[in-house]
Design a protein around this motif. Sequence first.
Motif, PDB file in Angstrom:
ATOM      1  N   ILE B 563      40.610  35.177   9.401  1.00 25.05           N
ATOM      2  CA  ILE B 563      39.911  34.175   8.593  1.00 25.05           C
ATOM      3  C   ILE B 563      40.354  34.181   7.128  1.00 25.05           C
ATOM      4  O   ILE B 563      40.527  33.130   6.509  1.00 25.05           O
ATOM      5  CB  ILE B 563      38.378  34.409   8.682  1.00 25.05           C
ATOM      6  N   LEU B 564      40.579  35.388   6.586  1.00 26.99           N
ATOM      7  CA  LEU B 564      40.850  35.488   5.139  1.00 26.99           C
ATOM      8  C   LEU B 564      42.017  34.614   4.668  1.00 26.99           C
ATOM      9  O   LEU B 564      41.938  34.047   3.571  1.00 26.99           O
ATOM     10  CB  LEU B 564      41.102  36.947   4.752  1.00 26.99           C
ATOM     11  N   ALA B 568      39.223  31.671   0.195  1.00 23.62           N
ATOM     12  CA  ALA B 568      37.892  32.226  -0.028  1.00 23.62           C
ATOM     13  C   ALA B 568      36.783  31.272   0.414  1.00 23.62           C
ATOM     14  O   ALA B 568      35.826  31.673   1.067  1.00 23.62           O
ATOM     15  CB  ALA B 568      37.728  32.592  -1.496  1.00 23.62           C
ATOM     16  N   GLU B 569      36.949  29.948   0.087  1.00 17.51           N
ATOM     17  CA  GLU B 569      35.872  29.013   0.404  1.00 17.51           C
ATOM     18  C   GLU B 569      35.655  28.911   1.912  1.00 17.51           C
ATOM     19  O   GLU B 569      34.527  29.018   2.413  1.00 17.51           O
ATOM     20  CB  GLU B 569      36.177  27.620  -0.171  1.00 17.51           C
ATOM     21  N   SER B 570      36.771  28.720   2.634  1.00 17.37           N
ATOM     22  CA  SER B 570      36.654  28.583   4.084  1.00 17.37           C
ATOM     23  C   SER B 570      36.057  29.841   4.680  1.00 17.37           C
ATOM     24  O   SER B 570      35.229  29.784   5.587  1.00 17.37           O
ATOM     25  CB  SER B 570      38.031  28.332   4.699  1.00 17.37           C
ATOM     26  N   ALA B 571      36.509  30.992   4.163  1.00 15.49           N
ATOM     27  CA  ALA B 571      36.021  32.250   4.712  1.00 15.49           C
ATOM     28  C   ALA B 571      34.521  32.364   4.491  1.00 15.49           C
ATOM     29  O   ALA B 571      33.778  32.760   5.388  1.00 15.49           O
ATOM     30  CB  ALA B 571      36.747  33.424   4.063  1.00 15.49           C
ATOM     31  N   ARG B 572      34.068  31.985   3.291  1.00 13.91           N
ATOM     32  CA  ARG B 572      32.632  32.036   3.013  1.00 13.91           C
ATOM     33  C   ARG B 572      31.873  31.106   3.946  1.00 13.91           C
ATOM     34  O   ARG B 572      30.826  31.435   4.478  1.00 13.91           O
ATOM     35  CB  ARG B 572      32.356  31.662   1.564  1.00 13.91           C
ATOM     36  N   ALA B 573      32.460  29.933   4.143  1.00 21.10           N
ATOM     37  CA  ALA B 573      31.820  28.961   5.021  1.00 21.10           C
ATOM     38  C   ALA B 573      31.678  29.520   6.430  1.00 21.10           C
ATOM     39  O   ALA B 573      30.747  29.187   7.149  1.00 21.10           O
ATOM     40  CB  ALA B 573      32.632  27.672   5.052  1.00 21.10           C
ATOM     41  N   LEU B 574      32.637  30.382   6.828  1.00 23.71           N
ATOM     42  CA  LEU B 574      32.574  30.976   8.159  1.00 23.71           C
ATOM     43  C   LEU B 574      31.739  32.251   8.174  1.00 23.71           C
ATOM     44  O   LEU B 574      31.738  32.982   9.162  1.00 23.71           O
ATOM     45  CB  LEU B 574      33.984  31.280   8.660  1.00 23.71           C
ATOM     46  N   GLY B 575      31.077  32.558   7.065  1.00 21.16           N
ATOM     47  CA  GLY B 575      30.131  33.661   7.050  1.00 21.16           C
ATOM     48  C   GLY B 575      30.737  35.012   6.743  1.00 21.16           C
ATOM     49  O   GLY B 575      30.144  36.039   7.050  1.00 21.16           O
ATOM     50  N   VAL B 576      31.915  35.045   6.100  1.00 17.21           N
ATOM     51  CA  VAL B 576      32.529  36.335   5.768  1.00 17.21           C
ATOM     52  C   VAL B 576      32.141  36.710   4.344  1.00 17.21           C
ATOM     53  O   VAL B 576      32.191  35.865   3.446  1.00 17.21           O
ATOM     54  CB  VAL B 576      34.063  36.253   5.881  1.00 17.21           C
TER      55      VAL B 576
END
Lengths: 302, 675
Positions: B563-564, B568-576
């Motif tokens: 995911i990383l 950062a934004e996408s990763a946060r959106a995926l709950g990381v």
Amino acid sequence: MMVRRRFCLGMAGQLAMMLAGAAHAAPAAGQRVACTDWAAAETLALLGNMPIAVPELQVYRQWLPDPALPAGTVDLGARSEPNLEVLSALAPDLIYISSWQAGMLPIFRRIAPVNVVKLFDARDDPYAAMLELLLRAGRASGRSALARRRLAEFDALLDQLRSKITAAGIHRPVYVAILHENGAQAYVYGRGSWVDTIIGKLGLRNAWTAPSTFYGNSLVGLPALASEKDAAILYLDQGARTQRALRSLRDSTLWRGLPAVANGRAVMIPAFFALGGAPSAARCARLLAAAMTGGGMAGATG
Amino acid sequence: MEQTTPLYPPAAPRPIRWEALAVFGAAALALTLHTLASVAPPSHWMAILGGRAPDAVQGLVFTQVALPRIAASLLAGGVLGMAGLLFQQALRNPLADPATIGVSSGAYLALAAASLYAPTLLEWSTEAVALTGGVMACALVMAAAHRSQFSTIHVILAGLVVSLFCGAAASALTLLNHENIGSLFVWQTGSLAQNGWQKVWRLLPQCAALAVCTGLLARPLSMLNLADAQAASLGLHVSRMRAAAIALGVGFSAAAVAWVGVIGFIGLMAPHLARLWGARTLAQRIWAAPLLGALLLWSTDQLVQNLGRSADAIPTGSICALLGAPVLLWLLFRQRSGPGRLPTTDTLPLPGRSVLLQRRLRARTVLWLCLLACAASLAAALGIGRDAHGWTGFADTGLATLMNWRLPRVAAAAIAGAMLATAGTLLQRLTGNPLASPEVLGVSSGAALGVVATLLFTSDIGAPGMLAAAGAGSLATLAAVVALNWRTDFSPERVLLAGVALATLFSACAAFLLASGGPRAAALLTWMSGSTYRATSAGILPSLGILALGCASALAARRWLAILPLGAESARALGVDVFRARLYFLVIIAVLTAGATLLVGPLSFVGLLAPHIMRGLGLRQPRAAMAGAVLGGATIMILADWAGRIAVFPWQIPAGLAAMLAGCPAFLWFLWRSK
């Protein structure tokens, strides 16, 4: 087919090496000794116990020409990393290593017993250490009597050179230096090197008295060579390196203005190995004495 | 180029602060008077200058050493400041200077090679040799950064790699010409010691000519502040203008290197100081930057001379680097908009075409091929060697030789390669940047710095001492990296650039130690070059354990790994939890890198190469990519170690150095391909 041929060649090679080793060992009647330390190598050679392998053989022959090593001597590669496969294939009876290689002691011990040569230590007297190395090498190779004789000869040589210099009426202080090729600096030998002791034993005085580094030399600016006005400057001829330095100094108003240079008392002498053993020290003494009695050096009050 | 960040954050107009300059100048002057007073008492000065010196030697030192040195520091500082300004203006890159874009080290390598192989060239013209080297290095950097339109990070990374390559090549020259070790480093640690006025008189007309050319170009140069299209619409031939400015900069830098050696950071700092001082337009900065460069080098040099009696042994260049590395860091971190977009190649995480293969193979097939290659290289490295009589195969190599000498080295090389490759894979996924590598992170530099620092103060440390020193160094670096990046969520750009600064600081310290010469320096040099020489069979198991631990903990978090790279934004959106995930991998990377550094030194490029090749072969999923990287990294290092052992028998080229001589060009190639 190839493998078999190579195998046969290899066996033949090993056989030849064994024979050569045996033939070599017989006249020497001593151990087969490998040296990764140059000072030990030349000290052993002085005792007639020729080392079978030294690192950087070509540079060794150029810098420590006397006594010459036999033609069959094996090259171990770099001093910082002697080739262990070669060394172990030679299967020496004893290995002499330098003290700065002591970190690799366990590695060398797996090949053969090891003697660590420590010329430079906290005692700060490499001259005594260099003579001790001679006696120790004599004991280790069963030639103590010869080692004592060589020591006596060394002392006699120094005495003889000293009286020659005194007879010529020379008391001038002296700088022994290596010119840096930037043309502005020089390495000067001082306390903590055996060069300093030898200058004293020759009845001269080292003009460089300031503290020096671990190996007994200091990197100084050229004007430091002017602080004793009557001193002579003896600089080592290290081939291309010294030529480059001299080229840079040719136009230097500073260099030409140094009292020693202006009065023709800056003399180039053949190189010696200042981290070496008794043969190098004897060579150094002879070179210094020859330069100082070569004319133009008399008439100063040291 | 259009989207790149503005050269400087727009500042409110403020007047030029003459009083700041006066204070700075007064401090330098006071130091100078102090230096001169230690040469001759002030009461003698007039007599000495009038040619009636009461003491001939004193007069000589005063007029032929102390005064020319002041002139030299002023002139060289001015030259470097001007070179820095030209590079920064032409590339619109606030971090460019002769050292960071590789020109200095190119010139240095040319001088070192010439002094060994063609000394007559140096007699003919030292400056021409330095210029040739500088031009070649600069051309390489520009070629590599060309397709990215000279983005800041491209230029800096390419410059770093060219510098490292030139350093590695010079190290190889030094290792094979052991007796010249001290002299080869003459140009690497800039020393301002002078032996008369002749060099000043020689350099002065060259610099004057270059300065006149620069003055003539001042107007069109200032138009480079505009976007390319705008400048072109005003009638400026942008690329030609840029090339001319860079050529002038290289000319200035080469003159400085040929004369006083590599002095870093003056060229970097002077234009920034000029800006801080209030010079805004190019017309102002074009005289302010050289002026401040001259002041800066002059005061630094006077400071060095007042450090004590042993000051002769401390080259001014080393001090400049020591003072300059923190400044570089500060410059990095004060940039509001970040150092520009990072280069991205064919977008990293997406499964797509494989670059190296025409037809995409299944991951399993690729891994089997990698395993086969690894086994083959293992067999070759263990079996084929040389002895005093020629080549040897398995049949005529004793078992003792194999087990005692070859196996530990091959194992160390393989494990180190695998560690670095794993760390590289992680780092590239972590940053989403295919040009990241553990060498660039700075941890290997930190480990090496620990060893170098220890060697500076003690004479002889054994293997355990080395281990402790390197471990402490890498931990300290890791702590520094964490501290510096705590508030920015370990943003990839900053981590990378902090690594660049650390690598620069390290090479300055190393150069200083190496210049002090002696056999100890040679031993350090071989270690730093990445030698497996000291590897023992006892060391195999522990390092294998570290490798296994690293790989296992990385695989345990492979969901994050997938995911990383999406950002950062996408990763946060995926709950990381991005911050914690980055920290987790950073620790793994640091441990693996430190372990590898102890085995093969700080300077191999395996951590970059292996992941890249694996991606080229089409391995994209985290697990497959890691497995491939482990095999690939091991293969590369085994081959490098083997080549190093047999190429110049009985001499040995350290494995890290061999890998680097192959890895740097590969890095430049990747850089060139990326847009």
